[in-house]
Motif scaffolding. Sequence first.
Motif, mmCIF file in Angstrom:
data_model
loop_
_atom_site.group_PDB
_atom_site.id
_atom_site.type_symbol
_atom_site.label_atom_id
_atom_site.label_comp_id
_atom_site.label_asym_id
_atom_site.label_seq_id
_atom_site.Cartn_x
_atom_site.Cartn_y
_atom_site.Cartn_z
ATOM 1 N N PRO A 80 14.934 -6.576 9.015
ATOM 2 C CA PRO A 80 14.919 -5.756 7.799
ATOM 3 C C PRO A 80 14.318 -4.393 8.120
ATOM 4 O O PRO A 80 13.417 -4.279 8.954
ATOM 5 N N GLY A 82 13.125 -0.523 6.177
ATOM 6 C CA GLY A 82 13.002 0.362 5.024
ATOM 7 C C GLY A 82 13.366 1.762 5.480
ATOM 8 O O GLY A 82 14.537 2.080 5.696
ATOM 9 N N SER A 83 12.339 2.613 5.706
ATOM 10 C CA SER A 83 12.603 3.976 6.166
ATOM 11 C C SER A 83 12.329 4.155 7.652
ATOM 12 O O SER A 83 12.433 5.267 8.186
ATOM 13 N N GLY A 84 11.889 3.091 8.322
ATOM 14 C CA GLY A 84 11.657 3.187 9.774
ATOM 15 C C GLY A 84 10.440 4.013 10.147
ATOM 16 O O GLY A 84 10.411 4.643 11.205
ATOM 17 N N THR A 85 9.390 4.006 9.309
ATOM 18 C CA THR A 85 8.172 4.762 9.661
ATOM 19 C C THR A 85 7.063 3.865 10.219
ATOM 20 O O THR A 85 5.939 4.331 10.414
ATOM 21 N N SER A 86 7.377 2.608 10.480
ATOM 22 C CA SER A 86 6.339 1.707 11.007
ATOM 23 C C SER A 86 5.765 2.261 12.310
ATOM 24 O O SER A 86 6.499 2.702 13.191
ATOM 25 N N GLY A 90 7.411 -2.516 13.868
ATOM 26 C CA GLY A 90 7.818 -3.622 12.987
ATOM 27 C C GLY A 90 9.313 -3.669 12.756
ATOM 28 O O GLY A 90 9.883 -4.733 12.524
ATOM 29 N N SER A 145 -0.022 8.055 4.143
ATOM 30 C CA SER A 145 0.238 9.469 4.482
ATOM 31 C C SER A 145 1.729 9.716 4.671
ATOM 32 O O SER A 145 2.188 10.852 4.598
ATOM 33 N N SER A 146 2.480 8.650 4.934
ATOM 34 C CA SER A 146 3.933 8.760 5.121
ATOM 35 C C SER A 146 4.681 8.619 3.799
ATOM 36 O O SER A 146 5.891 8.384 3.794
ATOM 37 N N ALA A 151 9.323 3.441 2.436
ATOM 38 C CA ALA A 151 9.886 2.731 1.286
ATOM 39 C C ALA A 151 8.926 1.657 0.790
ATOM 40 O O ALA A 151 8.110 1.138 1.557
ATOM 41 N N ASN A 155 6.222 -0.930 2.567
ATOM 42 C CA ASN A 155 4.834 -1.017 2.064
ATOM 43 C C ASN A 155 4.478 -2.469 1.762
ATOM 44 O O ASN A 155 3.377 -2.932 2.078
ATOM 45 N N ALA A 157 5.987 -5.163 3.025
ATOM 46 C CA ALA A 157 6.010 -5.944 4.271
ATOM 47 C C ALA A 157 4.746 -5.721 5.098
ATOM 48 O O ALA A 157 4.254 -6.626 5.761
ATOM 49 N N SER A 160 0.716 -1.954 2.950
ATOM 50 C CA SER A 160 0.241 -0.619 3.320
ATOM 51 C C SER A 160 -0.869 -0.111 2.410
ATOM 52 O O SER A 160 -0.972 -0.495 1.255
ATOM 53 N N GLY A 161 -1.651 0.795 2.982
ATOM 54 C CA GLY A 161 -2.742 1.416 2.246
ATOM 55 C C GLY A 161 -2.623 2.922 2.327
ATOM 56 O O GLY A 161 -1.550 3.461 2.589
ATOM 57 N N VAL A 216 12.962 -8.386 0.950
ATOM 58 C CA VAL A 216 12.565 -7.991 -0.403
ATOM 59 C C VAL A 216 13.554 -6.938 -0.897
ATOM 60 O O VAL A 216 13.798 -5.936 -0.212
ATOM 61 N N GLU A 424 -3.668 -1.570 8.090
ATOM 62 C CA GLU A 424 -2.561 -1.298 7.169
ATOM 63 C C GLU A 424 -1.214 -1.139 7.875
ATOM 64 O O GLU A 424 -0.186 -1.208 7.230
#
Length: 477
Positions: A80, A82-86, A90, A145-146, A151, A155, A157, A160-161, A216, A424
């Motif tokens: 899965p 989202g926006s690929g900012t991990s 991940g 901060s991202s 997405a 967050n 998954a 996130s904080g 999700v 986070e």
Amino acid sequence: MEMPVPNAAILGRKYQIVQRLQAVLPAEAVIFEPVETRAYECDALTAYRCPPMVAVLPTSTEQVAAVLKICFEEGVPVVPRGSGTSLAGGALPTADCVILGVSRLNRVLETDYDNRFIRVQSGRTNLSVTGAVEEMDFFYAPDPSSQLACAIAGNVAMNSGGAHCLKYGVTTNNLLGVTMVLMDGTVIELGGAHLDAAGLDLLGVVCGSEGQLGVVTEATLRILHKPEGARPVLMGFDTNEAAGACVSDIIKAGVLPVAIEFMDRPCIRATEAFAHAGYPDVEALLIIEVEGSGAEIDSQLAKIIAISAAHNPVEVRESKSPDESARIWAGRKAAFGAMGQINDYMCLDGTIPVTQLPFVLRRIGELSRQYGLDVGNVFHAGDGNMHPLILFDANKPGDLELCEAMGADILKLCVEVGGCLTGEHGVGVEKRDLMLTQYTAADIDAQLAVKDVFDPAWLLNPAKVFPLKTTETRRAA
Ligand SMILES: Cc1cc2nc3c(=O)[nH]c(=O)nc-3n(C[C@H](O)[C@H](O)[C@H](O)COP(=O)(O)OP(=O)(O)OC[C@H]3O[C@@H](n4cnc5c(N)ncnc54)[C@H](O)[C@@H]3O)c2cc1C
């Protein structure tokens, strides 16, 4: 870093799988040409890359269910995205996987101001959730901060904080319910538009589960009334230890700012050159923000400034205007980008008890000298969530490995002082093989048993979170 060997039988059936996916999705939502799948080869941990076999971009829960059912029947792993900012790898693909991107699931489904919730599709970006409710003076609290890019799916998954989570908590404290699709295509609802839910707290299990249990597709989020006002104070210190001890004293005194952010000299200098936020040239800097009415803000800031006096700050600059506040925060939010201008970096994410900040910062300095790699520290100091950024040169042979070894030493240090491997950003591939430094084999086994129940075929987000050896045995069983 070791990755699982791609399944040749799956790769041999690529076009058959593509045909089945094209039968349930519009043609442009199935991406399989190698030149196009490369767009999904990594997330923000760019040191690791692997193009997926296929990427799909569904727009509804029904389409996600249809994709997962096909992959389940074909035995194809699914990652899965989202926006690929991990920052933990991940969303890193395997060569034989289907990337299931939720970026086109981005609609607001319901807004209820009386009951203080919003229901969105999971690909909606974090900041645009607040964007959808701010005209009614509401906001969504978790603020990575991202947040412009990341997405809600990611967050949830990663649990996130962000800077303001000291007061408002992280995603799990602001998440009321989700719609999730299991690997075989079954759609389930967890939680709802209310506080807590009857039965087992499976929502708690799913939040932070890093795409291991299901995909999700929708989330119900708590929204809050905007505070009357907020004001930061910026403090400069001539040692990291003094700034760290000041944070510890503020928390001990029972004052609860919304945010306490820390930056050390390498980060301050890089940020100043990049964002021109007007930061002083000091060894360490704190940004402390409080909220409330004018009188509440004045009284909280007075207490904080009095506490700081014991640590001899060289500068105390209380914001005088919304413009000045925005400039103070603009620097902090640009810090990662600023460090990226200097060199490649690996951003760590360990959490420690706040009382250990001075000691851990000193040890990180020693490790930096030992490994010969520069480190900048910028982090959410109020909740002890550290983000050492280790600079390295991806083109210099051996530098990445050195950086990985130093990162592992820092994360082990976080565990040794009573903290944990992640605050986070999650475990992903980055910290997968360190999990046994924090957990016993029995602890890991209990987590693997949960994975077994939700994803018995072990097809979701392979090679993440759990040490590779433990999952290989499980998958073979
Ligand atoms: C400059 C920068 C600053 C950052 N600052 C912060 C910060 O302050 N706080 C913080 O917490 N993080 C921060 N991050 C890390 C990152 O933004 C977060 O982890 C974010 O939640 C990832 O969201 P995403 O949509 O990009 O997820 P992705 O990177 O796409 O995926 C992250 C994980 O979520 C899983 N996933 C994605 N979609 C789904 C889904 N629909 N269902 C189930 N699992 C799914 C993926 O498989 C993966 O394991 C930062 C990153 C960058 C690059």
